[in-house]
Design an enzyme around this catalytic site. Structure first.
Site, PDB file in Angstrom:
ATOM      1  CD  GLU A   1       6.079 -42.859   2.060  1.00  0.00           C
ATOM      2  OE1 GLU A   1       5.308 -43.796   1.790  1.00  0.00           O
ATOM      3  OE2 GLU A   1       5.809 -41.665   1.834  1.00  0.00           O
TER       4      GLU A   1
ATOM      5  CE  LYS B   1      -1.775 -46.063  -0.198  1.00  0.00           C
ATOM      6  NZ  LYS B   1      -2.577 -45.228  -1.125  1.00  0.00           N
TER       7      LYS B   1
ATOM      8  CB  SER C   1      -4.757 -39.627   3.742  1.00  0.00           C
ATOM      9  OG  SER C   1      -3.699 -40.478   4.144  1.00  0.00           O
ATOM     10  CB  ALA C   2      -5.239 -43.465   7.732  1.00  0.00           C
ATOM     11  CG  ASP C   3      -0.737 -40.509   5.360  1.00  0.00           C
ATOM     12  OD1 ASP C   3      -0.732 -41.696   5.741  1.00  0.00           O
ATOM     13  OD2 ASP C   3      -0.283 -40.135   4.259  1.00  0.00           O
TER      14      ASP C   3
ATOM     15  CE  LYS D   1       1.920 -35.803  -4.493  1.00  0.00           C
ATOM     16  NZ  LYS D   1       1.173 -36.584  -3.548  1.00  0.00           N
TER      17      LYS D   1
HETATM   18  N1  PSU Z   1       2.245 -38.787  -1.919  1.00  0.00           N
HETATM   19  C1  PSU Z   1       3.258 -38.926  -2.800  1.00  0.00           C
HETATM   20  N2  PSU Z   1       3.817 -40.137  -2.989  1.00  0.00           N
HETATM   21  C2  PSU Z   1       3.401 -41.230  -2.301  1.00  0.00           C
HETATM   22  C3  PSU Z   1       2.356 -41.064  -1.347  1.00  0.00           C
HETATM   23  C4  PSU Z   1       1.808 -39.829  -1.188  1.00  0.00           C
HETATM   24  O1  PSU Z   1       3.642 -37.970  -3.434  1.00  0.00           O
HETATM   25  O2  PSU Z   1       3.951 -42.313  -2.513  1.00  0.00           O
HETATM   26  C5  PSU Z   1       1.913 -42.248  -0.526  1.00  0.00           C
HETATM   27  C6  PSU Z   1       2.389 -42.109   0.929  1.00  0.00           C
HETATM   28  O3  PSU Z   1       2.802 -43.378   1.371  1.00  0.00           O
HETATM   29  C7  PSU Z   1       1.139 -41.672   1.661  1.00  0.00           C
HETATM   30  C8  PSU Z   1       0.083 -42.407   0.882  1.00  0.00           C
HETATM   31  O4  PSU Z   1       1.127 -42.031   3.016  1.00  0.00           O
HETATM   32  O5  PSU Z   1       0.500 -42.292  -0.459  1.00  0.00           O
HETATM   33  C9  PSU Z   1      -1.287 -41.813   1.085  1.00  0.00           C
HETATM   34  O6  PSU Z   1      -2.215 -42.676   0.571  1.00  0.00           O
HETATM   35  P1  PSU Z   1      -3.766 -42.508   0.942  1.00  0.00           P
HETATM   36  O7  PSU Z   1      -4.183 -41.220   0.309  1.00  0.00           O
HETATM   37  O8  PSU Z   1      -4.403 -43.734   0.324  1.00  0.00           O
HETATM   38  O9  PSU Z   1      -3.856 -42.496   2.430  1.00  0.00           O
HETATM   39 MN    MN Z   2      -7.838 -42.589   1.032  1.00  0.00          MN
END
Ligand code: PSU
Ligand code: MN
Length: 309
Positions: free
Chosen positions: A30, A92, A146-148, A165
């Site tokens: 990524e 992002k 997260s959308a992940d 994490k």
């Molecule tokens: N966790 C990390 N480093 C990162 C991310 C997550 O330790 O760089 C990034 C990844 O790209 C992940 C995104 O998909 O943060 C998640 O962001 P959000 O919580 O806004 O969906």
């Molecule tokens: Mn979010």
């Protein structure tokens, strides 16, 4: 249907396209981790080291981003440099951002979700990163999930990461993944790793002891038509792990500071990562770099097993 096919937005680097057409192993990487996850120039040094680790382990790396509205699979050094230098100035880009970033021919750094989407379009089934997004602590007030996690529920890519994490609500993240039907496998561990540390208070659903074990589950999952991803959680190498009590306190402090400053939404993860790096005198950044390199190596081994018949 109006509009072009996805393929017309996609640029696969010749080396990556060649490997895919021959059924050779490829590992997706990524770009948000480069732009928003680490400071310049450590971010581009890390991106290069991660690509090198994939190669050494016998696979072709494909770092993914959006450049000038093109979905890029496999970046040149200059392209990685460009993303690393722009840092948080680049968008992002998660699932919801793709239509606008592409239509406006902008640059975007892809999160786990967006990288999974583009990897799957290109036919790449293994993706290495550091950490995935999850259910944030305080979700009952913020609804920040997260959308992940939704992407893992629908897109056929295995994500090799260092667990979940502890800036996140680990228990709720696991519940969400269960609801989405996403298996969480521990790589040579029964305990879910927590990114900076090798373990957490949670167990994994399944333990895999080898790359072949992981690849076997991937093949079965998709041959059964069970769409969606898998999480392969790899503990950070012992020598790079941080002490749990020290890092937990720093994470609590960073979350409190974030709330005080009113940081929300997509800014949350980048804020926490940089604050934690500051408060650990860079030790969390070093740990982060090492765990990504380690994950890249294991992802390459899994991709090789997955490619083998
Ligand atoms: N966790 C990390 N480093 C990162 C991310 C997550 O330790 O760089 C990034 C990844 O790209 C992940 C995104 O998909 O943060 C998640 O962001 P959000 O919580 O806004 O969906
Ligand atoms: Mn979010």
């Amino acid at each position: 249907m109006p509009g072009k096919q996805f393929g017309e937005h996609l640029d696969i680097a010749p080396e990556v396209a060649g490997a895919l057409s021959k059924g050779r192993p490829v590992v997706a990487l990524e770009s948000t981790i480069i732009s928003h996850g680490m400071p310049y120039p450590r971010n581009i040094e890390t991106a290069a080291a991660v690509e090198a680790a994939v190669r050494e382990a016998g696979a072709i790396p494909a770092t993914i981003a959006i450049l000038g509205g093109r979905l890029k699979v496999g970046l040149s050094r200059d392209e990685i440099q460009h993303i690393g230098k722009r840092g948080a100035g680049i968008i992002k880009c998660s699932r919801r951002d793709l239509p606008f970033v592409v239509a406006r021919k902008e640059d975007g750094a892809t999160t786990v979700a967006a990288t999974m989407i583009i990897a799957a379009l290109a036919g790449i089934r293994v993706f290495a990163t550091g950490g995935i997004g999850g259910v944030h602590r305080g979700v009952e007030d913020t609804m920040d999930v997260s959308a992940d996690l939704e992407e893992l529920g629908r897109t056929n890519v295995a994500v090799v990461c260092a667990g979940i994490k502890s800036v996140l609500d680990i228990g709720r993240t696991l519940e969400y993944l269960e609801t989405q039907g996403v298996p969480v496998a521990g790589f040579q561990t029964d305990t879910l790793p927590a990114f900076y540390t090798r373990s957490s208070d949670f167990s994994v659903d399944y333990r895999v002891d080898s790359a072949a074990d992981a690849a076997a589950a991937m093949k079965v999952k998709w041959s059964l038509g069970l769409d969606g991803g898998l999480v392969i959680a790899v503990p950070i190498p012992e020598e790079h792990a941080l002490a749990a009590d020290a890092i937990d306190g720093i994470i609590d402090e960073a979350i409190a500071a974030m709330r005080l400053e009113g940081i929300m939404g997509k800014d949350t993860t980048p804020y926490l990562l940089s604050r934690i790096a500051e408060r650990t005198d860079g030790r969390s950044l070093e740990a982060n770099i090492q765990l990504v390199i380690n994950n890249a190596r294991i992802a390459a081994a899994i991709a090789a097993e997955f490619a083998a018949d």
